[in-house]
Design an enzyme around this catalytic site. Structure first.
Site, PDB file in Angstrom:
ATOM      1  N   ASP A 194      69.922  98.533  77.248  1.00 12.30           N
ATOM      2  CA  ASP A 194      70.380  98.156  75.908  1.00 12.30           C
ATOM      3  C   ASP A 194      69.256  98.096  74.867  1.00 12.30           C
ATOM      4  O   ASP A 194      69.496  97.775  73.710  1.00 12.30           O
ATOM      5  CB  ASP A 194      71.118  96.799  75.959  1.00 12.30           C
ATOM      6  CG  ASP A 194      70.274  95.693  76.579  1.00 12.30           C
ATOM      7  OD1 ASP A 194      69.274  96.009  77.254  1.00 12.30           O
ATOM      8  OD2 ASP A 194      70.615  94.515  76.388  1.00 12.30           O
TER       9      ASP A 194
ATOM     10  N   GLU B 286      58.386  89.853  85.446  1.00 13.94           N
ATOM     11  CA  GLU B 286      57.266  90.692  85.005  1.00 13.94           C
ATOM     12  C   GLU B 286      55.941  90.144  85.524  1.00 13.94           C
ATOM     13  O   GLU B 286      55.112  90.885  86.054  1.00 13.94           O
ATOM     14  CB  GLU B 286      57.196  90.738  83.466  1.00 13.94           C
ATOM     15  CG  GLU B 286      58.428  91.303  82.777  1.00 13.94           C
ATOM     16  CD  GLU B 286      59.503  90.264  82.494  1.00 13.94           C
ATOM     17  OE1 GLU B 286      59.380  89.121  82.992  1.00 13.94           O
ATOM     18  OE2 GLU B 286      60.471  90.595  81.783  1.00 13.94           O
TER      19      GLU B 286
HETATM   20  C1  UGA Z   1      65.868  89.962  79.354  1.00 16.47           C
HETATM   21  C2  UGA Z   1      64.586  90.745  79.604  1.00 16.47           C
HETATM   22  O1  UGA Z   1      64.255  91.511  78.482  1.00 16.47           O
HETATM   23  C3  UGA Z   1      64.778  91.658  80.779  1.00 16.47           C
HETATM   24  O2  UGA Z   1      63.624  92.406  80.943  1.00 16.47           O
HETATM   25  C4  UGA Z   1      65.082  90.811  81.965  1.00 16.47           C
HETATM   26  O3  UGA Z   1      65.371  91.624  83.048  1.00 16.47           O
HETATM   27  C5  UGA Z   1      66.311  89.960  81.693  1.00 16.47           C
HETATM   28  O4  UGA Z   1      66.161  89.228  80.501  1.00 16.47           O
HETATM   29  C6  UGA Z   1      66.514  88.948  82.795  1.00 16.47           C
HETATM   30  O5  UGA Z   1      66.835  87.826  82.468  1.00 16.47           O
HETATM   31  O6  UGA Z   1      66.353  89.256  83.955  1.00 16.47           O
HETATM   32  P1  UGA Z   1      68.316  90.569  78.524  1.00 16.47           P
HETATM   33  O7  UGA Z   1      68.568  91.410  77.325  1.00 16.47           O
HETATM   34  O8  UGA Z   1      68.476  89.101  78.391  1.00 16.47           O
HETATM   35  O9  UGA Z   1      66.857  90.902  79.068  1.00 16.47           O
HETATM   36  O10 UGA Z   1      69.176  91.029  79.777  1.00 16.47           O
HETATM   37  P2  UGA Z   1      70.220  92.226  79.892  1.00 16.47           P
HETATM   38  O11 UGA Z   1      69.922  93.323  78.936  1.00 16.47           O
HETATM   39  O12 UGA Z   1      71.587  91.643  79.901  1.00 16.47           O
HETATM   40  O13 UGA Z   1      69.908  92.729  81.384  1.00 16.47           O
HETATM   41  C7  UGA Z   1      68.699  93.394  81.716  1.00 16.47           C
HETATM   42  C8  UGA Z   1      69.033  94.674  82.474  1.00 16.47           C
HETATM   43  O14 UGA Z   1      69.731  94.359  83.679  1.00 16.47           O
HETATM   44  C9  UGA Z   1      69.918  95.639  81.680  1.00 16.47           C
HETATM   45  O15 UGA Z   1      69.483  96.956  81.863  1.00 16.47           O
HETATM   46  C10 UGA Z   1      71.300  95.420  82.285  1.00 16.47           C
HETATM   47  O16 UGA Z   1      72.107  96.581  82.250  1.00 16.47           O
HETATM   48  C11 UGA Z   1      70.986  95.002  83.711  1.00 16.47           C
HETATM   49  N1  UGA Z   1      71.971  94.043  84.288  1.00 16.47           N
HETATM   50  C12 UGA Z   1      72.399  92.962  83.592  1.00 16.47           C
HETATM   51  C13 UGA Z   1      72.441  94.265  85.571  1.00 16.47           C
HETATM   52  O17 UGA Z   1      72.059  95.255  86.210  1.00 16.47           O
HETATM   53  N2  UGA Z   1      73.347  93.382  86.104  1.00 16.47           N
HETATM   54  C14 UGA Z   1      73.812  92.287  85.424  1.00 16.47           C
HETATM   55  O18 UGA Z   1      74.645  91.532  85.961  1.00 16.47           O
HETATM   56  C15 UGA Z   1      73.317  92.078  84.134  1.00 16.47           C
HETATM   57 MN    MN Z   2      68.936  93.368  77.153  1.00 20.35          MN
END
Ligand code: UGA
Ligand code: MN
Length: 335
Positions: free
Chosen positions: A165, A251
């Site tokens: 995203d 990280e």
């Molecule tokens: C923040 C950080 O920027 C990420 O680098 C970190 O991995 C994440 O928090 C975290 O908490 O682990 P954020 O925008 O809050 O990112 O999180 P998302 O964009 O919702 O998810 C990060 C990635 O994991 C996305 O590529 C999303 O597609 C994926 N994701 C999310 C999954 O594979 N499974 C899930 O249930 C939720």
């Molecule tokens: Mn995100």
């Protein structure tokens, strides 16, 4: 009498609250005990759904992207995929947090015609169910599976963890291609201060600026660094097992496992003075359940609903709401 009643009522309220408190606290204590930061052997499983290899060089960028099914997924992946099309010499490792390889992701990858690897790498129920959504270490199973795949298949190149995203400037890819050890750069639209970045003096990383430090040696976002694959393997042949299932510390623990010194970091984006990647987030709304009523039978809406059902924007369901329709170009009374 009334006083006694009030007293009994207060006493039972207190008892109820304390039972509730004990239940909650023992539950979280138990959670902390049974959910290890690193998974027990055999817990993780990933499947290769498909792969298409291009010409790879020592400067190929392996973009590892975790993704998961949700209403916004098709839109995010289309935007990211089309960005990646414009960067040359790149291999997209798209890893789904899902038990099965989804036809939606498969069809998107086939259409884009990029070198890719499609993985199904579900996050274990242990990490999903034992934590609430905020605590779910999102994307960790996919990043671990993606890096494992890259390390098994390639010796040279550059690895970058790119969430599905975020928004990426193409200049970032041409700069990170030159990474010899670990490169770092600012990330915009993140946290309270809106930016997270290494601090550079005389061309060297000397510190970090971030909204939250949390005793981390490397207080950076996942989108804020890239790693040379040969360097990664040399520093930690088990780097694919080094990202923890621990929110906020993914990280830092991963980078610490490379025994990295600040002096080894290569600052990009004009010595960390420019933003070339943004931590954008889509507004999350509930999915609608829809059907096409008799007025729209045999119209385009039937196929449109099928298509949006496939891409996950909405669900097609007879139990849902009729798709709103209007046949009067001048005055639509759709309520
Ligand atoms: C923040 C950080 O920027 C990420 O680098 C970190 O991995 C994440 O928090 C975290 O908490 O682990 P954020 O925008 O809050 O990112 O999180 P998302 O964009 O919702 O998810 C990060 C990635 O994991 C996305 O590529 C999303 O597609 C994926 N994701 C999310 C999954 O594979 N499974 C899930 O249930 C939720
Ligand atoms: Mn995100």
């Amino acid at each position: 009498m009334a006083v006694i009643q009030r007293f009994v009522l207060a006493l039972s309220c207190l008892a109820f609250v304390s039972i509730f408190y004990v239940m909650l606290s023992s539950d979280s204590a138990a959670r902390a005990e049974i959910v290890p930061v690193f998974p027990p052997k055999g817990l993780e499983n990933s499947t290769e759904c498909g792969s298409s290899r291009g010409i790879h060089t020592a400067k190929t960028i392996f973009v590892i992207t975790p993704t998961y099914p949700r209403r916004e997924q098709a839109a995010e992946l289309t935007r990211l995929g089309q960005t990646l099309l414009l960067a040359e010499d790149l291999h997209w490792v798209l890893a789904e947090d899902s038990e099965r390889c989804s036809p939606l992701v498969g069809s998107l990858l086939a259409r884009l015609n990029l070198p890719y690897t499609h993985l199904a790498s579900p996050q274990s129920k242990m990490y999903k169910q034992s934590s609430n959504l905020k605590k779910n270490p999102r994307g960790v199973s996919s990043r671990r599976a993606g890096l494992h795949w890259v390390m098994e298949n390639f010796g040279e190149g550059v690895v970058y963890f790119a969430d599905d995203d975020n928004t990426y400037d193409l200049r970032l890819f041409s700069q990170m291609r030159e990474t010899r050890r670990v490169s770092m750069f600012p990330v915009g639209l993140i946290g309270q201060q809106g930016v997270s970045s290494p601090i550079v003096k005389d061309g060297q990383v000397v510190g970090f600026s971030d909204s939250w430090f949390g005793r981390r040696k490397f207080p950076v976002d996942m989108a804020g660094f890239a790693i040379n694959l040969a360097f990664l393997r040399e520093r930690n042949p088990e780097a694919d097992k080094s990202m923890p299932y621990q929110v906020g510390f993914e990280e830092d623990t991963f980078l610490r496992s490379l025994k990295l010194n600040l002096t080894e970091i290569e600052p990009l984006a004009n010595n960390c003075t420019e933003v070339l990647v943004w931590h954008t987030q889509s507004l999350k709304e509930n999915k609608a359940n829809l059907y096409v009523d008799h007025t729209a039978k045999n119209s385009s809406l039937e196929k449109l609903l099928k298509n949006i059902h496939f891409s996950g924007i909405a669900s097609s369901s007879a139990m849902g709401k009729p798709m709103k329709s209007c046949y009067n170009g001048k005055k639509c009374r759709t309520s």
